[in-house]
Design a protein around this motif. Structure first.
Motif, mmCIF file in Angstrom:
data_model
loop_
_atom_site.group_PDB
_atom_site.id
_atom_site.type_symbol
_atom_site.label_atom_id
_atom_site.label_comp_id
_atom_site.label_asym_id
_atom_site.label_seq_id
_atom_site.Cartn_x
_atom_site.Cartn_y
_atom_site.Cartn_z
ATOM 1 N N VAL A 124 0.865 -1.180 0.000
ATOM 2 C CA VAL A 124 0.000 0.000 0.000
ATOM 3 C C VAL A 124 0.902 1.231 0.000
ATOM 4 O O VAL A 124 1.669 1.437 0.938
ATOM 5 C CB VAL A 124 -0.919 0.015 1.236
ATOM 6 N N THR A 125 0.818 2.034 -1.048
ATOM 7 C CA THR A 125 1.658 3.228 -1.161
ATOM 8 C C THR A 125 0.812 4.476 -0.963
ATOM 9 O O THR A 125 -0.217 4.650 -1.612
ATOM 10 C CB THR A 125 2.353 3.277 -2.534
ATOM 11 N N ILE A 126 1.273 5.320 -0.056
ATOM 12 C CA ILE A 126 0.598 6.581 0.238
ATOM 13 C C ILE A 126 1.514 7.723 -0.189
ATOM 14 O O ILE A 126 2.676 7.770 0.212
ATOM 15 C CB ILE A 126 0.276 6.700 1.739
ATOM 16 N N VAL A 127 1.008 8.633 -1.013
ATOM 17 C CA VAL A 127 1.806 9.799 -1.395
ATOM 18 C C VAL A 127 1.624 10.871 -0.325
ATOM 19 O O VAL A 127 0.526 11.052 0.221
ATOM 20 C CB VAL A 127 1.444 10.336 -2.794
ATOM 21 N N ALA A 128 2.730 11.569 -0.011
ATOM 22 C CA ALA A 128 2.733 12.517 1.095
ATOM 23 C C ALA A 128 3.285 13.860 0.657
ATOM 24 O O ALA A 128 4.173 13.928 -0.197
ATOM 25 C CB ALA A 128 3.567 11.962 2.249
ATOM 26 N N ASP A 129 2.769 14.919 1.248
ATOM 27 C CA ASP A 129 3.302 16.263 1.031
ATOM 28 C C ASP A 129 4.765 16.275 1.465
ATOM 29 O O ASP A 129 5.086 15.910 2.599
ATOM 30 C CB ASP A 129 2.489 17.252 1.876
ATOM 31 N N ASP A 130 5.651 16.695 0.577
ATOM 32 C CA ASP A 130 7.083 16.607 0.879
ATOM 33 C C ASP A 130 7.623 17.826 1.614
ATOM 34 O O ASP A 130 8.804 17.864 1.971
ATOM 35 C CB ASP A 130 7.903 16.365 -0.396
ATOM 36 N N SER A 131 6.798 18.836 1.862
ATOM 37 C CA SER A 131 7.323 20.040 2.507
ATOM 38 C C SER A 131 6.305 20.656 3.452
ATOM 39 O O SER A 131 5.976 21.835 3.371
ATOM 40 C CB SER A 131 7.749 21.069 1.458
ATOM 41 N N TYR A 132 5.787 19.821 4.354
ATOM 42 C CA TYR A 132 4.827 20.278 5.353
ATOM 43 C C TYR A 132 5.278 19.826 6.746
ATOM 44 O O TYR A 132 4.592 19.089 7.433
ATOM 45 C CB TYR A 132 3.437 19.740 5.019
ATOM 46 N N GLY A 144 16.635 12.405 2.494
ATOM 47 C CA GLY A 144 16.103 11.418 1.566
ATOM 48 C C GLY A 144 15.023 10.512 2.137
ATOM 49 O O GLY A 144 14.531 9.616 1.442
ATOM 50 N N GLN A 145 14.625 10.731 3.392
ATOM 51 C CA GLN A 145 13.606 9.895 4.029
ATOM 52 C C GLN A 145 12.327 10.683 4.268
ATOM 53 O O GLN A 145 12.370 11.883 4.534
ATOM 54 C CB GLN A 145 14.116 9.350 5.368
ATOM 55 N N VAL A 146 11.192 9.980 4.176
ATOM 56 C CA VAL A 146 9.906 10.599 4.475
ATOM 57 C C VAL A 146 9.695 10.551 5.987
ATOM 58 O O VAL A 146 9.751 9.476 6.589
ATOM 59 C CB VAL A 146 8.745 9.868 3.767
ATOM 60 N N LYS A 147 9.490 11.716 6.574
ATOM 61 C CA LYS A 147 9.320 11.803 8.022
ATOM 62 C C LYS A 147 8.097 12.627 8.358
ATOM 63 O O LYS A 147 7.465 13.210 7.484
ATOM 64 C CB LYS A 147 10.566 12.436 8.658
ATOM 65 N N GLY A 148 7.773 12.668 9.645
ATOM 66 C CA GLY A 148 6.707 13.552 10.080
ATOM 67 C C GLY A 148 5.743 12.899 11.060
ATOM 68 O O GLY A 148 5.712 11.674 11.220
ATOM 69 N N ASP A 155 -1.121 -8.523 6.579
ATOM 70 C CA ASP A 155 -1.745 -8.459 5.255
ATOM 71 C C ASP A 155 -1.310 -7.267 4.406
ATOM 72 O O ASP A 155 -1.437 -7.307 3.186
ATOM 73 C CB ASP A 155 -3.269 -8.414 5.401
ATOM 74 N N TYR A 156 -0.800 -6.202 5.063
ATOM 75 C CA TYR A 156 -0.483 -4.983 4.321
ATOM 76 C C TYR A 156 0.894 -4.438 4.706
ATOM 77 O O TYR A 156 1.262 -4.430 5.882
ATOM 78 C CB TYR A 156 -1.533 -3.897 4.588
ATOM 79 N N GLN A 157 1.607 -3.980 3.703
ATOM 80 C CA GLN A 157 2.864 -3.275 3.911
ATOM 81 C C GLN A 157 2.682 -1.843 3.418
ATOM 82 O O GLN A 157 2.508 -1.604 2.225
ATOM 83 C CB GLN A 157 4.011 -3.953 3.147
ATOM 84 N N VAL A 158 2.707 -0.893 4.343
ATOM 85 C CA VAL A 158 2.447 0.510 4.013
ATOM 86 C C VAL A 158 3.765 1.247 3.795
ATOM 87 O O VAL A 158 4.666 1.192 4.639
ATOM 88 C CB VAL A 158 1.639 1.194 5.129
ATOM 89 N N THR A 159 3.879 1.917 2.663
ATOM 90 C CA THR A 159 5.059 2.726 2.360
ATOM 91 C C THR A 159 4.611 4.133 1.952
ATOM 92 O O THR A 159 3.446 4.355 1.608
ATOM 93 C CB THR A 159 5.894 2.118 1.221
ATOM 94 N N PHE A 160 5.569 5.062 1.982
ATOM 95 C CA PHE A 160 5.271 6.452 1.647
ATOM 96 C C PHE A 160 6.181 6.935 0.527
ATOM 97 O O PHE A 160 7.361 6.580 0.476
ATOM 98 C CB PHE A 160 5.480 7.353 2.874
#
Length: 272
Positions: free
Chosen positions: A32-40, A49-53, A69-74
């Motif tokens: 499961v891929t979730i797109v995230a705001d990169d500058s909030y 280089g890592q998604v944080k927050g 059942d699910y592997q969540v990535t950003f």
């Protein structure tokens, strides 16, 4: 010699069996891929280089309860591009939108609330944004330049009316940092955003350059209070077969970790 050989073979077989088990277990997981705001920051952003927050950590913690059942990535990207990926049906979900069902009909449903955010105006000391909202004579002569992050829908009714009347001009800029720099350099009069995010960037800029002066900037009106969510693709073409199951189970997992005060603990980590 035979015993040594037998031990080596046994270890090799055990290693192969474990590897197969791990691979089979991973194969059962739905990515499961979730797109995230990169500058909030501090809610979602890129660092080294890592998604944080805050929201990345909160969602990851809840997702651990679904790990069988699910592997969540950003994947982090500029907000407008992230919205476009959802609109095109390329992205399963996005964080962290407010609920705008009419303006973003390509997002549905929304998760349970991750948290509640405030939107406020930060302005120069010389600026009276309230006078521009009521439309006095001076305001009509010199409209205010107001910055927002590109793609954000954060104007309340009064601000929208003021924009329509030419009392304020809205300028979309790439990120919180870009807006804050324009505010410091007096290229915009006010900036609208969550105060925690604005203060985060001000603190970061101050650490990088102690010559920057923020004394002429102050927080003024509260524009709105909104809940932030995971927004799921409306998925008109049925690409994401697992959507219904994930949405239902994730909300339960989120409620469970929030009952354990996970959100408060994560916020304290980012904002000591």
């Amino acid at each position: 010699m035979n015993n040594a050989y037998s031990n080596i073979m046994l270890k090799a077989l055990v290693f192969i069996a474990c590897s197969l088990f791990i691979n089979i277990s991973h194969a059962k997981q739905q990515l499961v891929t979730i797109v995230a705001d990169d500058s909030y920051p501090p809610y979602s952003y890129i660092e080294d280089g890592q998604v944080k927050g805050i929201y990345v950590d909160l969602i990851s913690l809840a997702a651990q309860r679904l790990a069988k059942d699910y592997q969540v990535t950003f994947v982090a990207m500029p907000w407008k591009r992230a919205l476009q990926e959802v609109k095109l049906g390329n992205a399963f979900a996005i964080i962290p939108p407010y609920i705008h069902t009419h303006k973003r009909d390509y997002i549905w449903p929304y998760s349970a609330a991750l948290a509640y955010e405030r939107v406020v105006a930060h302005c120069h000391d010389s600026v009276d944004i309230r006078s521009h909202l009521v439309g006095n004579d001076d305001a009509r002569k010199t409209p205010l330049n107001v910055g927002i992050n590109a793609g954000y829908l954060i104007l309340n009714e009064r601000l929208s009316q003021a924009q329509g009347q030419g009392l304020i001009r809205i300028w979309e800029n790439r990120s919180t940092k870009a807006n804050v720099m324009k505010l410091i350099n007096q290229r915009i009069d006010c900036y609208l955003n969550d105060p925690l995010s604005t203060k985060w960037v001000l603190k970061q800029l101050s650490a990088q350059d102690d010559s920057l002066n923020f004394d002429h900037i102050h927080q003024t009106i509260e524009v709105m209070v909104q809940s932030a969510h995971i927004g799921y693709s409306s998925d008109e073409h049925g690409r994401f077969k697992y959507k219904k199951d994930f949405v239902k189970r994730f909300d339960k997992a989120l409620a469970a970790v929030k009952r354990e005060n996970a959100l408060e603990k994560i916020i304290a980590k980012y904002v000591p």
